[in-house]
Design a protein around this motif. Structure first.
Motif, short mmCIF file in Angstrom:
data_model
loop_
_atom_site.label_atom_id
_atom_site.label_comp_id
_atom_site.label_asym_id
_atom_site.label_seq_id
_atom_site.Cartn_x
_atom_site.Cartn_y
_atom_site.Cartn_z
N ALA A 1 -0.77 24.74 14.08
CA ALA A 1 -0.42 26.02 14.70
C ALA A 1 -1.52 26.41 15.67
O ALA A 1 -1.25 26.87 16.79
N ARG B 1 3.11 43.30 21.85
CA ARG B 1 3.93 42.21 22.37
C ARG B 1 5.41 42.55 22.25
O ARG B 1 6.20 42.26 23.14
N PHE C 1 9.27 34.60 14.93
CA PHE C 1 8.41 33.74 14.11
C PHE C 1 7.24 34.53 13.56
O PHE C 1 6.95 34.51 12.36
N PHE D 1 6.50 35.60 9.74
CA PHE D 1 5.30 35.14 9.04
C PHE D 1 4.66 36.32 8.28
O PHE D 1 4.25 36.18 7.13
#
Ligand code: HEM
Lengths: 318, 504
Positions: free
Chosen positions: A271, B77, B153, B157
């Motif tokens: 990652a 974001r 994503f 997470f």
């Protein structure tokens, strides 16, 4: 056929595969050295024969054991070797049309299989109950595919990139000493095509920097990134499937068992690699170093944890 | 961003430490051995929390900081993405400076050319904006999915972290030891100390129960285990049977949010002690094994149990050693070879009797320091043996003294019991992680600008574009796009073919 016969067929096929891989590896290196297309044609044929034998080895192993043929370290290794060669032939030769990297991919498979037969061999037999789950099949297939892709991208291609990069830098340095420096520069983009065509097999006349037979460093760098970006979701899926299996087998989806821990570490490193490339615009050597660290972590996940670190995944029984 | 990644790396390093140093929750016996072997290092490790890395304060701290910094960078974001999605694509000033740029002359007026191009772009899922000032120009873009996927994503997470903390924090895991024919209830006292609860666990045990009808362990001829099954009835808190089911390795059962997993098993002989022919104690006793030394199958080891008789005067305690398969004992005696006992075959039990004060309250150990040995012997299945003399009684005979027998050899099953309410959330989040990852890695953002300028033959269609990712792929897509726009504006395909051929 009886189980015993299937087992024997599997072992014979293993030997054919290993022997073919060694021969094909030599052939690919000869091609690299002498650049004769006939060497490549022979090497590829032999590698394909080896791949076929490898498939036979895996399938008959399954018949002999009456289960999926990925229940122990020996079987994982054979499957890993198979997927690396298949991945090389399909992705690198088939898609990228690059023929010079075969020796390195085969070398990885040869080592894996040699280690498997020397240290990890066990006869075909049933699984202990903990491994007898539907999720393990999914988990292991994904884990092996992810590992082989990481091995190809983070290992083989990255090491080749570092070698080639070093050579190109040397040559540029020699050139610089001879004439005024060329104008260097360019934007940072992972996917940008290199300024010259990545056609590895036709060295253009006057291409001083790229006298070697390997693809350019820029091409190798991009290929490594693509393969790793492909491997990452596969690995993510493998970890998730493993957690689902752990939930069913042991009542907890995550327990920081060494295998789980190390697959997490590998995941985090890659990652980081993807971030370094897409958000920090790193490429080339700094990114390659991260990819290599990830590769080492992968090897630890794969070998060290199973062989030396104690945990539930050590497959020593229920 | 940088902070979050550094924290993530620290998390990885901490995990590495956790995989190299033995961990208390996973293998307490290895921690103890380590501390005995390396007293100094062990003391240091203990102080630094290295024997329980994943429960240590600094691991929690790193996780918390990671969480905070992730949230801190995800909000802006996300806001930026929402704003970008609301905004119309922006017109470009000069389009012929892009690396990808094409001009075509088409026989139609500019307004029609622009309409046609707009249709082509929209059909290909571009977001298209006309020029605000009414000039014949378009701006189009595509691939917001990349950022959407990436954010999905990252949020997912975070959701995993939340799910883990919630589930582990409010949950517990423990072990239930259930003898065949007995019922076990989910309550604090029944875990025999083998219970680990989360930080926020508030003691709400369910009172649900599990009744073990039978346990089966089967093996292959090679001695390799084949299957372990507990046949159980699940009971609700009122004691009603809700469900009859089997629990196997990899195949748990659940009731009222708690899950039972097959974890282990053992022998539980019903040991009967009589005085003057009258039964004074008859209970199944759970026997345990010592860990086998290297090279010896675990199942070759004998089983040990303790029986305490506090109501006798003086008090008495028995240490018992069970060989469920007496052939294994014989084999070890005659050839020194250890064979696994995978089933019951003429079992025998050795016993030693101690009299004196029972100072030890644990059911699993007997402190014999203040007791004296008062007899020993061996009893086979179906036999009755005098505790003091060790002699077997004749069939049907009775004794005035104490006798021992084990009329029944039952098994017990060890079930791991756990409750984790976070599982569905974590599973959902994991799926979202994967779903977000694919577009985040494999889609690309592309921008296209179109102009239409009249000239003497009709209109000049000017198209410029660029891709932020996957540039080689876009090169091809771009020329197809221009072809389609030209065709939509009435360019004759035949001419186009000829042009393309001649331009090669
Ligand atoms: C504050 C924290 C973070 C920020 C600001 C951040 C930011 C970003 C950005 C800007 C991208 C690029 C998206 C794109 O290229 O379209 C990205 C991609 C990604 N991030 Fe993060 N990230 C953070 C934390 C994490 C963490 C903790 C993980 C994983 C555990 C992670 C995994 C990824 C992955 C796998 C990608 C896809 C890589 C790619 O698009 O090439 N990120 N992140």
């Amino acid at each position: 056929m009886t189980d015993l016969q299937w087992g024997r067929v599997s072992n014979d096929a293993f030997n054919v595969a290993l022997f073919s891989y060694v021969a094909a590896m030599v052939g690919y290196f000869a091609y690299l050295a002498f650049r004769r297309t006939s060497f490549w044609a022979i090497a590829r044929t032999v590698a394909s024969v080896g791949l076929f034998a490898n498939v036979v080895c895996v399938v008959t192993r399954g018949f002999a054991a009456h289960r999926v043929p990925w229940g122990n370290m020996y079987e994982y290794s054979v499957l890993l070797a198979l997927l690396v060669v298949a991945g090389y032939l399909l992705i690198v030769e088939g898609y990228y049309k690059i023929h010079t990297l075969g020796g390195f991919a085969l070398m990885f498979s040869v080592f894996t299989m040699a280690i498997a037969v020397s240290f990890l061999y066990v006869g075909p037999g049933p699984l202990v109950p903990a491994l007898n789950s539907y999720w393990i099949k999914i988990h292991v297939v994904a884990a092996i595919s992810g590992s082989s892709l990481f091995a190809l991208g983070g290992g083989v291609l990255t090491i080749l990139f570092l070698v080639q990069d070093r050579r190109e830098r040397r040559q540029v340095a020699t050139l610089r000493a001879q004439e005024p420096p060329p104008i260097m520069g360019g934007s940072v983009d992972v996917d940008a095509p290199p300024d010259f065509a990545p056609d590895a097999d036709e060295p253009t006349a006057g291409d001083v920097v790229r006298r070697g037979v390997l693809p350019t460093a820029a091409t190798l760098d991009r290929m490594a990134y693509r393969v790793i970006a492909f491997a990452f979701p596969v690995w993510t899926f493998a970890v998730i499937a493993g957690a689902i299996w752990a939930q069913r087998a042991w009542g907890r989806y995550w327990g920081w068992d060494p295998k789980e821990t190390w697959s997490f570490v590998t995941w985090v490193i890659y990652a980081g690699y993807l971030h370094a490339r897409s958000t920090s615009g790193w490429k080339g050597r700094p990114a390659a170093v991260i990819a290599l660290v990830g590769f080492v972590s992968l090897l630890i996940t794969y070998y060290a944890v199973n062989l030396w670190i104690v945990g539930l995944h050590s497959y020593k029984g229920f | 961003m940088r902070t979050a990644l550094i924290l993530l790396l620290m998390l990885a390093l901490a995990s590495v430490a956790g995989s190299l140093v033995p961990q208390w929750p996973n293998s307490p016996e290895r921690v103890v051995r380590f501390q005995l072997d390396h007293p100094l290092v062990g003391a240091f490790y203990g102080r630094a929390g290295l024997f329980d890395v994943f429960g240590s304060w600094w691991f929690v701290l790193i996780t918390t900081l990671l969480f905070v910094s992730l949230v801190a960078c995800l909000f802006p974001r996300t806001r930026a993405l929402v704003r970008a999605l609301r905004q119309r694509p922006v017109q470009a000033r000069e389009i012929d400076s892009f690396r990808l740029y094409e001009e075509r002359v088409v026989p139609a007026d500019p307004a029609r050319v622009i309409d046609g191009s707009r249709r082509v772009l929209r059909r290909r899922m571009f977001r298209v904006a006309r020029d605000d000032d009414g000039r014949p120009a378009l701006a189009a873009e595509k691939g917001a999915l990349r950022e959407v996927g990436s954010l999905l994503f990252h949020w997912a997470f975070l959701l995993i972290v939340v799910g883990v903390i919630y589930g582990k924090g409010t949950g517990f895991t423990g072990r239930a030891v259930v003898v065949e024919g007995k019922t076990w209830i989910d309550a604090q006292a029944n875990y025999d100390g083998q219970l680990r609860t989360g930080r926020f666990f508030n003691g709400d045990f369910t009172g649900a129960g599990i009744h073990l009808r039978g346990f089966e362990d089967t093996y292959r001829r090679s001695g390799q285990p084949m299957d372990f099954v507990s046949h159980v009835d699940l009971l609700d808190a009122q004691g009603n049977v809700v469900k009859q089911t089997d629990i196997r390795v990899n195949d748990p059962a659940s009731i009222d949010g708690i899950e039972f997993f097959q974890y282990g098993f053992g022998w539980a002989p019903v040991v009967e002690v009589r005085r003057g022919g009258e039964v004074i104690s008859s209970e199944p006793i759970t026997f345990v094994q010592d860990t086998a030394p290297e090279g010896v199958p675990q199942l070759a080891m004998p089983w040990h149990g303790i029986l305490k008789l506090p109501f006798l005067d003086p008090e008495a305690g028995l240490t018992l050693e069970l060989w469920p398969d007496s052939r294994a004992w014989l084999q070890l005696r005659t050839t020194g070879e250890s064979v696994a006992m995978t089933g019951e075959f003429q079992p025998i039990m050795f016993f030693k009797v101690f009299r004196g004060d029972l100072t030890d309250t644990s059911p699993l150990s007997l402190d014999t320091s203040v007791m004296r040995q008062a007899g020993r012997g061996v009893v086979g299945a179906g036999q009755t043996v005098d505790l003091r003399t060790g002699e077997a009684l004749a069939e049907g005979a009775s004794s005035k003294g104490l006798t021992i027998s084990f009329p029944e050899l039952r098994q017990y099953s060890v079930l791991q019991v756990s409750r984790d309410r976070g599982v569905p959330m974590v599973l959902l989040a994991a799926i979202l992680v994967l779903l977000g990852l694919l577009p985040a890695l494999y889609t690309s953002r592309r921008k296209v600008w179109v102009r239409a300028e009249p000239n003497e033959n009709g209109t000049v269609l000017k198209v410029g574009g660029f891709a932020l990712q996957r540039k080689p792929q876009f090169d091809e897509e771009f020329s197809k796009l221009v072809d389609a726009m030209a065709r939509a504006a009435g360019e004759v395909p035949a001419v186009e073919e000829k042009e393309r051929v001649s331009s090669r």
